[in-house]
Scaffold this active site. Structure first.
Site, PDB file in Angstrom:
ATOM      1  N   HIS A 101      -7.982  -9.291   1.381  1.00  0.00           N
ATOM      2  CA  HIS A 101      -7.032  -9.795   0.396  1.00  0.00           C
ATOM      3  C   HIS A 101      -6.955 -11.316   0.482  1.00  0.00           C
ATOM      4  O   HIS A 101      -6.946 -11.878   1.577  1.00  0.00           O
ATOM      5  CB  HIS A 101      -5.641  -9.209   0.668  1.00  0.00           C
ATOM      6  CG  HIS A 101      -5.634  -7.713   0.683  1.00  0.00           C
ATOM      7  ND1 HIS A 101      -5.781  -6.991   1.849  1.00  0.00           N
ATOM      8  CD2 HIS A 101      -5.523  -6.818  -0.311  1.00  0.00           C
ATOM      9  CE1 HIS A 101      -5.751  -5.702   1.563  1.00  0.00           C
ATOM     10  NE2 HIS A 101      -5.595  -5.562   0.257  1.00  0.00           N
ATOM     11  N   HIS A 103       0.824  -1.206   0.000  1.00  0.00           N
ATOM     12  CA  HIS A 103       0.000   0.000   0.000  1.00  0.00           C
ATOM     13  C   HIS A 103       0.862   1.262   0.000  1.00  0.00           C
ATOM     14  O   HIS A 103       0.471   2.272  -0.586  1.00  0.00           O
ATOM     15  CB  HIS A 103      -0.964  -0.018   1.185  1.00  0.00           C
ATOM     16  CG  HIS A 103      -2.050  -1.033   1.035  1.00  0.00           C
ATOM     17  ND1 HIS A 103      -2.091  -2.183   1.774  1.00  0.00           N
ATOM     18  CD2 HIS A 103      -3.121  -1.085   0.214  1.00  0.00           C
ATOM     19  CE1 HIS A 103      -3.150  -2.888   1.427  1.00  0.00           C
ATOM     20  NE2 HIS A 103      -3.791  -2.245   0.469  1.00  0.00           N
ATOM     21  N   GLU A 160      -4.505   2.284  -2.266  1.00  0.00           N
ATOM     22  CA  GLU A 160      -5.084   1.005  -2.667  1.00  0.00           C
ATOM     23  C   GLU A 160      -4.952   0.918  -4.181  1.00  0.00           C
ATOM     24  O   GLU A 160      -5.434   1.797  -4.899  1.00  0.00           O
ATOM     25  CB  GLU A 160      -6.562   0.929  -2.284  1.00  0.00           C
ATOM     26  CG  GLU A 160      -6.823   0.703  -0.814  1.00  0.00           C
ATOM     27  CD  GLU A 160      -6.586  -0.716  -0.355  1.00  0.00           C
ATOM     28  OE1 GLU A 160      -5.936  -1.504  -1.074  1.00  0.00           O
ATOM     29  OE2 GLU A 160      -7.049  -1.056   0.737  1.00  0.00           O
ATOM     30  N   GLU A 186     -15.138 -11.076   9.884  1.00  0.00           N
ATOM     31  CA  GLU A 186     -15.645  -9.719  10.106  1.00  0.00           C
ATOM     32  C   GLU A 186     -17.094  -9.693  10.575  1.00  0.00           C
ATOM     33  O   GLU A 186     -17.452  -8.916  11.451  1.00  0.00           O
ATOM     34  CB  GLU A 186     -15.529  -8.879   8.825  1.00  0.00           C
ATOM     35  CG  GLU A 186     -14.111  -8.541   8.454  1.00  0.00           C
ATOM     36  CD  GLU A 186     -14.011  -7.549   7.301  1.00  0.00           C
ATOM     37  OE1 GLU A 186     -14.999  -6.837   7.007  1.00  0.00           O
ATOM     38  OE2 GLU A 186     -12.932  -7.474   6.690  1.00  0.00           O
ATOM     39  N   GLU A 192      -5.741  -2.138  -6.510  1.00  0.00           N
ATOM     40  CA  GLU A 192      -6.202  -3.509  -6.375  1.00  0.00           C
ATOM     41  C   GLU A 192      -6.852  -4.053  -7.639  1.00  0.00           C
ATOM     42  O   GLU A 192      -7.518  -3.332  -8.380  1.00  0.00           O
ATOM     43  CB  GLU A 192      -7.201  -3.619  -5.222  1.00  0.00           C
ATOM     44  CG  GLU A 192      -6.569  -3.299  -3.891  1.00  0.00           C
ATOM     45  CD  GLU A 192      -7.467  -3.529  -2.708  1.00  0.00           C
ATOM     46  OE1 GLU A 192      -6.938  -3.792  -1.622  1.00  0.00           O
ATOM     47  OE2 GLU A 192      -8.705  -3.437  -2.857  1.00  0.00           O
ATOM     48  N   TYR A 246      -8.645  -0.898  -9.685  1.00  0.00           N
ATOM     49  CA  TYR A 246      -8.803   0.498  -9.295  1.00  0.00           C
ATOM     50  C   TYR A 246      -7.590   0.953  -8.504  1.00  0.00           C
ATOM     51  O   TYR A 246      -6.834   0.145  -7.963  1.00  0.00           O
ATOM     52  CB  TYR A 246     -10.092   0.721  -8.492  1.00  0.00           C
ATOM     53  CG  TYR A 246     -10.001   0.300  -7.052  1.00  0.00           C
ATOM     54  CD1 TYR A 246      -9.686   1.218  -6.056  1.00  0.00           C
ATOM     55  CD2 TYR A 246     -10.217  -1.022  -6.679  1.00  0.00           C
ATOM     56  CE1 TYR A 246      -9.592   0.827  -4.732  1.00  0.00           C
ATOM     57  CE2 TYR A 246     -10.125  -1.414  -5.361  1.00  0.00           C
ATOM     58  CZ  TYR A 246      -9.819  -0.480  -4.385  1.00  0.00           C
ATOM     59  OH  TYR A 246      -9.722  -0.867  -3.077  1.00  0.00           O
ATOM     60  N   TRP A 297     -13.386   2.308  -2.753  1.00  0.00           N
ATOM     61  CA  TRP A 297     -13.691   1.155  -3.603  1.00  0.00           C
ATOM     62  C   TRP A 297     -15.192   0.914  -3.698  1.00  0.00           C
ATOM     63  O   TRP A 297     -15.692   0.525  -4.744  1.00  0.00           O
ATOM     64  CB  TRP A 297     -12.962  -0.108  -3.133  1.00  0.00           C
ATOM     65  CG  TRP A 297     -13.298  -0.540  -1.749  1.00  0.00           C
ATOM     66  CD1 TRP A 297     -14.293  -1.393  -1.357  1.00  0.00           C
ATOM     67  CD2 TRP A 297     -12.638  -0.133  -0.546  1.00  0.00           C
ATOM     68  NE1 TRP A 297     -14.298  -1.534   0.009  1.00  0.00           N
ATOM     69  CE2 TRP A 297     -13.285  -0.774   0.534  1.00  0.00           C
ATOM     70  CE3 TRP A 297     -11.558   0.707  -0.274  1.00  0.00           C
ATOM     71  CZ2 TRP A 297     -12.896  -0.598   1.854  1.00  0.00           C
ATOM     72  CZ3 TRP A 297     -11.173   0.878   1.041  1.00  0.00           C
ATOM     73  CH2 TRP A 297     -11.839   0.232   2.084  1.00  0.00           C
ATOM     74  N   CYS A 345     -14.489  -7.018   2.945  1.00  0.00           N
ATOM     75  CA  CYS A 345     -13.473  -7.021   1.897  1.00  0.00           C
ATOM     76  C   CYS A 345     -12.117  -7.310   2.537  1.00  0.00           C
ATOM     77  O   CYS A 345     -11.934  -7.112   3.733  1.00  0.00           O
ATOM     78  CB  CYS A 345     -13.444  -5.699   1.138  1.00  0.00           C
ATOM     79  SG  CYS A 345     -13.203  -4.275   2.178  1.00  0.00           S
ATOM     80  N   HIS A 357      -2.275  -5.381  -6.419  1.00  0.00           N
ATOM     81  CA  HIS A 357      -2.391  -6.655  -5.707  1.00  0.00           C
ATOM     82  C   HIS A 357      -3.841  -7.131  -5.736  1.00  0.00           C
ATOM     83  O   HIS A 357      -4.761  -6.370  -5.984  1.00  0.00           O
ATOM     84  CB  HIS A 357      -1.874  -6.532  -4.267  1.00  0.00           C
ATOM     85  CG  HIS A 357      -2.580  -5.476  -3.467  1.00  0.00           C
ATOM     86  ND1 HIS A 357      -2.248  -4.139  -3.541  1.00  0.00           N
ATOM     87  CD2 HIS A 357      -3.589  -5.569  -2.574  1.00  0.00           C
ATOM     88  CE1 HIS A 357      -3.021  -3.445  -2.730  1.00  0.00           C
ATOM     89  NE2 HIS A 357      -3.856  -4.291  -2.133  1.00  0.00           N
TER      90      HIS A 357
END
Length: 174
Positions: free
Chosen positions: A68, A25, A111, A86, A113, A101, A158, A66, A31
């Site tokens: 990774h 980041h 970000e 979460e 990603e 984006y 995002w 969200c 990524h």
């Protein structure tokens, strides 16, 4: 806190390496990531408010969860893992769309990603993890779109991009 790696990818979503999440980041390197959107039978979207201590976008409203993918983990497996971590539940997910984006943040992080958007259904209340989530709510998809237009500063970068570009995919019956 355990350091977590992200999967560095090219524009074709092909893995080209691994890097510690914060470093990726800081360097704004592309990524792999995912965004999960959970809808109920009324067509409402489950939104979460990010925990106030998150390293970026704290307190902002966003999609259900969200994160990774981990090396060797499928998009669906990663989405289910993070949904449990979460929001305290798991449901079936389907991949809807993916896109790249790039969004810089005030704290110097960016970000960048290759984001895989996944959809699922659920009709109960989540059991939120307070380390990750400050609050949650169900909201009609059209009302979300209208509220993003009226109050863009309360939503993550995002999430706004997904709604702007892929609104029709979010409304798809799953």
């Amino acid at each position: 806190m355990t350091k977590e790696n992200v999967i560095l990818v090219n524009e074709n979503d092909e893995q080209i390496g691994l890097m510690e999440k914060i470093e990726a980041h800081e360097k704004a390197l592309l990524h792999r990531a995912f965004s999960v959107f959970i809808l109920n039978d009324k067509g409402e979207l489950m939104l979460q408010q990010r925990a106030l201590h998150k390293y970026h976008s704290p307190g902002l409203w966003t999609n259900t969860c969200c994160s990774h993918q981990r090396e060797g983990e499928s998009n669906i497996s990663a989405g289910k893992r993070r949904l449990q971590e979460e929001m305290g539940f798991v449901t079936e997910l389907v991949e809807a769309v993916s896109f790249i984006y790039k969004a810089p943040f005030d704290n110097g992080l960016t970000e960048h990603e290759y984001d895989h958007v996944m959809l699922g259904t659920y009709n109960d209340k989540p059991v939120i993890n307070p380390d990750e989530v400050a609050s949650w709510k169900w909201m009609d998809v059209q009302a979300v779109k209208n509220d993003i237009a009226a109050n863009p500063d309360i939503y993550t970068a995002w999430f706004k991009i997904i709604f702007d570009k892929f609104y029709e995919h979010i409304k798809v019956d799953i």
